[in-house]
Design an enzyme around this catalytic site. Structure first.
Site, PDB file in Angstrom:
ATOM      1  N   PHE A   1       0.538  -1.022   0.273  1.00 20.39           N
ATOM      2  CA  PHE A   1       0.275  -0.049   0.134  1.00 20.39           C
ATOM      3  C   PHE A   1       0.530   0.965   0.008  1.00 20.39           C
ATOM      4  O   PHE A   1       1.870   1.327   0.828  1.00 20.39           O
ATOM      5  CB  PHE A   1      -0.841  -0.177   1.018  1.00 20.39           C
ATOM      6  CG  PHE A   1      -2.548   0.711   1.334  1.00 20.39           C
ATOM      7  CD1 PHE A   1      -3.435  -0.379   0.836  1.00 20.39           C
ATOM      8  CD2 PHE A   1      -2.759   2.006   0.281  1.00 20.39           C
ATOM      9  CE1 PHE A   1      -4.719   0.378   0.784  1.00 20.39           C
ATOM     10  CE2 PHE A   1      -4.085   2.463   1.366  1.00 20.39           C
ATOM     11  CZ  PHE A   1      -4.668   1.863   0.430  1.00 20.39           C
TER      12      PHE A   1
ATOM     13  N   ALA B   1      -0.622  -2.601   6.384  1.00 13.85           N
ATOM     14  CA  ALA B   1       0.274  -1.686   7.355  1.00 13.85           C
ATOM     15  C   ALA B   1      -0.572  -2.873   8.276  1.00 13.85           C
ATOM     16  O   ALA B   1      -0.389  -3.205   9.399  1.00 13.85           O
ATOM     17  CB  ALA B   1       0.618  -0.321   7.748  1.00 13.85           C
TER      18      ALA B   1
ATOM     19  N   GLU C   1      -1.996  -5.580   8.243  1.00 13.48           N
ATOM     20  CA  GLU C   1      -0.897  -7.287   8.422  1.00 13.48           C
ATOM     21  C   GLU C   1       0.513  -7.438   8.296  1.00 13.48           C
ATOM     22  O   GLU C   1       1.056  -8.091   8.843  1.00 13.48           O
ATOM     23  CB  GLU C   1      -1.575  -8.071   6.624  1.00 13.48           C
ATOM     24  CG  GLU C   1      -2.441  -7.679   6.591  1.00 13.48           C
ATOM     25  CD  GLU C   1      -3.325  -6.551   5.566  1.00 13.48           C
ATOM     26  OE1 GLU C   1      -2.447  -5.397   5.297  1.00 13.48           O
ATOM     27  OE2 GLU C   1      -4.177  -6.602   5.710  1.00 13.48           O
TER      28      GLU C   1
ATOM     29  N   HIS D   1     -10.815   5.169   8.694  1.00 11.45           N
ATOM     30  CA  HIS D   1     -10.001   3.596   8.653  1.00 11.45           C
ATOM     31  C   HIS D   1      -8.631   3.852   8.670  1.00 11.45           C
ATOM     32  O   HIS D   1      -8.348   2.601   9.273  1.00 11.45           O
ATOM     33  CB  HIS D   1     -10.228   4.095   6.822  1.00 11.45           C
ATOM     34  CG  HIS D   1      -9.836   2.284   6.120  1.00 11.45           C
ATOM     35  ND1 HIS D   1      -9.938   1.149   7.110  1.00 11.45           N
ATOM     36  CD2 HIS D   1      -8.425   2.023   5.717  1.00 11.45           C
ATOM     37  CE1 HIS D   1      -9.695   0.058   6.375  1.00 11.45           C
ATOM     38  NE2 HIS D   1      -8.591   0.564   6.265  1.00 11.45           N
TER      39      HIS D   1
ATOM     40  N   ARG E   1       8.893  13.074   4.263  1.00  8.90           N
ATOM     41  CA  ARG E   1       9.904  11.634   5.731  1.00  8.90           C
ATOM     42  C   ARG E   1       9.948  10.669   4.714  1.00  8.90           C
ATOM     43  O   ARG E   1      10.279   9.690   5.718  1.00  8.90           O
ATOM     44  CB  ARG E   1       8.050  11.555   6.410  1.00  8.90           C
ATOM     45  CG  ARG E   1       8.225  12.699   7.233  1.00  8.90           C
ATOM     46  CD  ARG E   1       7.076  12.374   7.968  1.00  8.90           C
ATOM     47  NE  ARG E   1       6.510  13.816   9.198  1.00  8.90           N
ATOM     48  CZ  ARG E   1       6.171  15.029   8.963  1.00  8.90           C
ATOM     49  NH1 ARG E   1       6.106  14.806   7.464  1.00  8.90           N
ATOM     50  NH2 ARG E   1       5.755  15.618   9.142  1.00  8.90           N
TER      51      ARG E   1
END
Ligand code: INI
Length: 153
Positions: free
Chosen positions: A22, A56, A58, A88, A127
């Site tokens: 993702f 994230a 999983e 979410h 970042r």
């Protein structure tokens, strides 16, 4: 005074990078930053394994399986959770971080939290190797340091 602190040398250490698909165009920057950091600190590239999960959410279950093996000295988790128009984000971020913290404590293995939690794409880009540094590098550095501290205790 006795002070225990790490030598930042990764010679003979083995790491697994647990990354999510993702937002992969951001996550790939975290992965390359982490690999570059580890190799420049003495880790042999063949001692670095990358495991890829869908998102994230999983990560904790896979991190738990990896932590139960003896193949790795540390787990470096790399992902990007970016807020959308629904709640979410909050559920994914909270479960991911809580799950990884519990894996680390239960298994006694350093788990690096190189997972961006950002309000928007711009914050994530900042970042992932631009003006806010690279959180993949920071996570790799933190795991290497923690592995070396644990070895001395
Ligand atoms: N997973 C992420 O890694 N980052 C995100 O930003 C994200 N958002 O925002 O939805 C995300 N969701 C997917 C989640 O991690 C699971 O893969 C999915 O819910 C299936 O279980």
């Amino acid at each position: 005074m006795k002070k225990i602190e790490a030598q930042m040398c990764g010679k003979d250490l083995r790491f697994v990078l647990l990354s999510s698909r993702f937002n992969d165009f951001i996550v790939e920057r975290l992965v390359s930053g982490a690999v570059d950091y580890l190799v420049r600190h003495g880790v042999d590239e063949k001692n670095i394994t990358q495991v890829v999960v869908p998102g994230a959410f999983e990560m904790p279950v896979v991190a738990k399986k990896l932590a139960g093996k003896t193949d790795y000295d540390g787990i470096i988790c790399l992902g990007a959770i970016i807020r959308g128009g629904t709640p979410h984000f909050d559920f994914v971020a909270s479960e991911c971080v809580k799950g990884l913290a519990s894996v680390s404590l239960d298994a006694g293995i350093p788990v690096g939290l190189g997972i961006l939690t950002c309000d928007n794409l711009e914050q994530a880009i900042e970042r992932a190797g631009t003006k806010g540094g690279n959180k993949g590098v920071e996570a790799a550095s933190a795991v290497l340091e923690t592995v070396q501290v644990l070895k001395q205790l």
